[in-house]
Structure formats: C-alpha cells, structure tokens
Design a protein around this motif. Sequence first.
Motif, short mmCIF file in Angstrom:
data_model
loop_
_atom_site.label_atom_id
_atom_site.label_comp_id
_atom_site.label_asym_id
_atom_site.label_seq_id
_atom_site.Cartn_x
_atom_site.Cartn_y
_atom_site.Cartn_z
N UNK A 42 0.83 -1.22 0.00
CA UNK A 42 0.00 0.00 0.00
C UNK A 42 0.86 1.26 0.00
N UNK A 43 1.89 1.28 0.88
CA UNK A 43 2.66 2.51 1.09
C UNK A 43 3.92 2.58 0.23
N UNK A 44 4.41 1.42 -0.25
CA UNK A 44 5.64 1.43 -1.05
C UNK A 44 6.90 1.58 -0.22
N UNK A 45 6.81 1.41 1.08
CA UNK A 45 7.97 1.56 1.95
C UNK A 45 7.68 0.86 3.27
N UNK A 46 8.76 0.52 3.99
CA UNK A 46 8.59 -0.05 5.33
C UNK A 46 9.00 0.95 6.42
N UNK A 47 9.39 2.15 6.01
CA UNK A 47 9.74 3.18 6.99
C UNK A 47 8.46 3.82 7.55
N UNK A 48 8.43 4.03 8.86
CA UNK A 48 7.23 4.57 9.49
C UNK A 48 6.82 5.90 8.84
N UNK A 49 7.82 6.76 8.63
CA UNK A 49 7.51 8.09 8.10
C UNK A 49 6.93 8.02 6.70
N UNK A 50 7.49 7.13 5.88
CA UNK A 50 6.98 6.99 4.52
C UNK A 50 5.57 6.40 4.51
#
Length: 490
Positions: free
Chosen positions: A179-187
């Motif tokens: 969904x988000x395209x990232x595993x970083x919390x901010x992203x």
Amino acid sequence: MNLDYALLIPEYLLAGLAALVATLDLFFGRRLRPYLPYVAVAGLALALGVSLVYVNDTPESFGDLLVVDNYTTFFRVFFIAIAGAVCLASAHFVRDRLRHAGEYYALLILSTIGAIYMAAARELLTAYISLEVLSFSLYVLVSFAKMDAKSNEGGLKYMLLGAFSSAIFLYGMSLIYGVAGSTFYADISAALSSGIADFDLAMLMGLVLIVAALGFKVAAVPFHMWTPDAYEGAPLPITAYLSATSKAAGFALLIRLFAGAFQPVLDDWQWMIAALAAASMTVGNLVAIQQHNIKRLLAYSSIVQVGFMLMGIAALSEQTTSALVLHMTGYIVTNLAAFVVIIAYFNATGKDEIPDYRGLAERAPFLALALTIALFSLAGMPLFAGFATKFILFQAVADEGFLWLAALAVVNSFISLYYYLLVIRQMYVVEPEEPGRLRIPVLMNGVTFALLAGIFFVGLFPQPLFDVTDNIADAVFQTAQAVSVVSGGP
C-alpha cells in the motif's frame, strides 16, 4: 545516511557483557558460577550509566533504521534496570535449580538488546528483527529447565505460536508495503496521509494482521493462549521477566509504530484496539478467578493489565501515551515485587500453589506484607502505584472520548480485587501447614524492599515520573512529526 556507531554504545556494552558472562562460565564455571549474577548486574549498571549520557540529546538516527531520542533512552534505562532486578532475583534459584548459568544470564542480556531496539526502531523490518531477537531468547529461557516437563511444554507452545504470529506479522508487513511502497514509518505515514482509496482493503488487512501479531506478543485476548502455560512452565525468574520486559517491549513498539506510521488512519484501527482492550480485561479477570496456581493467576492478571494498557493505544494521543508509559512503569515495578516474593518463597519451600501460601504471615511476615502490598497495588488500591497510575490512565482515556472503556476498566479493577484477596486470605487468615520461620536470604529481602520503595514512590509522589513520561511522549510524537515533514507528510 548517518552511521554514527557511538549512538549504539550501550548495546555494544550489553553484547560484550553477554559474551563475558558466557565465557566466564565456560572456562571458570565451578569457581565463578556463584558470582555470575553479580558480574551481570555490575555490567548492566555500567550500561545503564552510559545510557544516561544520551538524556536530552538532540534526536539522531542510525542509518534511518533506529532513532536515539528521549523515548529510546527511557526504555534503554527501563529494560536494563528490569534485567538487573531479574538477575539478582535469579541468583539463588539458578544456583540451586538450573544448569548452564552462563547461558542463562547471557540470554537475559541479549534479549534486553532486542527489547531496546523494538523501542528505537523506525522501520518495520528492523522492528521485526528486534522482536525476533527478544522472542528467540525467551523461547530458550522458558524451556531452560530441561528436566522439567512443564518447562518443555510451555517453551514448545510458546515457540510454535510465536512462529505463527511472526509469520502473520510478516504477511501484514508485506501488505502495508504494497500500500505505502515503503517499510519506513515516516513513509507509511506520508502515503496514508495522501490517500489510499484504491487500497482500502489491503491496508485494512495489513493492519488486522499486524495488530493480531503484536496482540500475541503482548498476550491480548484472543491471542493469549500461550501465556498461562508459558508462565507456569518457565523457571520462576523467567516468568517474572516475561511479565515485565516482554510486555513493555511490545507496548514500546506499538506506541512508536502507531504514532509514527498509522496515525493518519486512526479511525481504521482504533476500534480493533478498543475491542482487544475490552476483551482482555474482562476475559482475563473471569478466568483468573478460577486459578489455584499463583503463576497462572498472575498470568491472567497480566492479561487484564494488557487490557488497561491497550486503552492507551486505542485512544492514542500525547496525553494517553504519557499516561500509558506511567502505568506500565508502575505495573512492572509492582509485578516484579510480587514475583520476587514468589521466587523467595519457592526457593524456601518448592511450592507455588495458592493454598500453599497459608500462614505465610507467621512464617515470613515481611514476604507476606510485601506480597499484600503488591497485590493491592495491582488492584489499584490507594497509596500504592496502581491507584495513581490507573487514575491518570483512565482519566486520559476518558478525555479522548472512550468513557465507556474507562468505565469498564474501573469495574474490572474492582473484580480483580476479589482474587487478590483470596491470596491475602491464605497468608493472614489460614493457619500455616508447618511451624517455624522461613529463612529468606538478605539479597531477596533487599530486592523486595527496593521494589516496595518504588511502589510507594510512584503511588505517593508520581509527579517526577509523570514529568519524565510527559517528556518522552513529547519526544515520540515530535520525532514522528519531524520525520513526517522530511518525508513530505502533513
């Protein structure tokens, strides 16, 4: 990418300490084994002192994977202090009942590193690896009494269900990444803020799976099935450790993750956490009433406390985070005090059934008094830590619009008093089975006294600790906002 290794000095010290303790046992086991807990505590005290150097430093990240701010520093100190208390409480138990003392203390210390990084992680894979470092250490420690069938059974169940929950966490993480395209919390936060209309179902499924996996780790209903058997089968000091570090690390991760990544979709997960909180505190209480083993009683009592703490996640804000950490601190000090008494009594008698506590007030008055204070604190009686911290937490949750949940928590607090009183009745009303005083080592009395002082300090003068938890709640939300701005979020 900032790779400032100086940010991780306390963890290097802990890793070195674990290697030192294991090596001392390997080469000088017979001569030095009785001193290993004190070597471990001295090393932990050094790591704790070094951790304090980072207080009020400007938040810095290590490779964008970990962040060292006041929130991380608080949990560094907290987890190291818990490990120190458990090492001291283990000294006589391990000497008399367990083999391979070096590995025992080394695993305790290594698990502390995993717990610290769960609080510091700002990326899902890092959080997962940290979680596994803690979990694998605990799987071994729960089954550390190799010749005890209950220990083996508890460890096996814990490992199998733990592996299942880890797989669920990974699958949930993969959906969130999709969904988000990232595993970083901010992203993730930035992606969710910009709208996910095309991914509603995937995001919801990802949230459900992550909540279920973390629900297992903190033993929330209905993911609590491993808890009674693991608590009963584990060596007693490890049961104490499970009830403290395992839960605190789970909530440290939940706070950082939900404040940093999932705050923009609060409405999508709030109801899930509120339902888990209500079920945990109610089911935990109803089953606790039927228990006759003190470890199983405290296992279900801990599930009730998880319900109280999940309220702080459901009503997530800076105020509830501060109140949640305050309650968690008071609960763990109280629970450790109760377990140190239980360990001391087990060392002296080899018994852990509730009826075995009859007449304890005559045979060991200080232990009976300490256990009574701890149980009253868990029930939330005035003067003790549990009253002040529950009052602040329940009020913060009600202020965020969850009045019904706070009211349910008050009712459950009253119900819990009933089964705590059953234990107190055995100690003060029923005649002892055997005459004579029990000989309790000075070390156990000293640890118990220190923890009782903590219960009264939090109960009577909560303001200094409340100021600290306010500061760290501010730190975790400021860090989340700062990285969100850098990533282009709101």
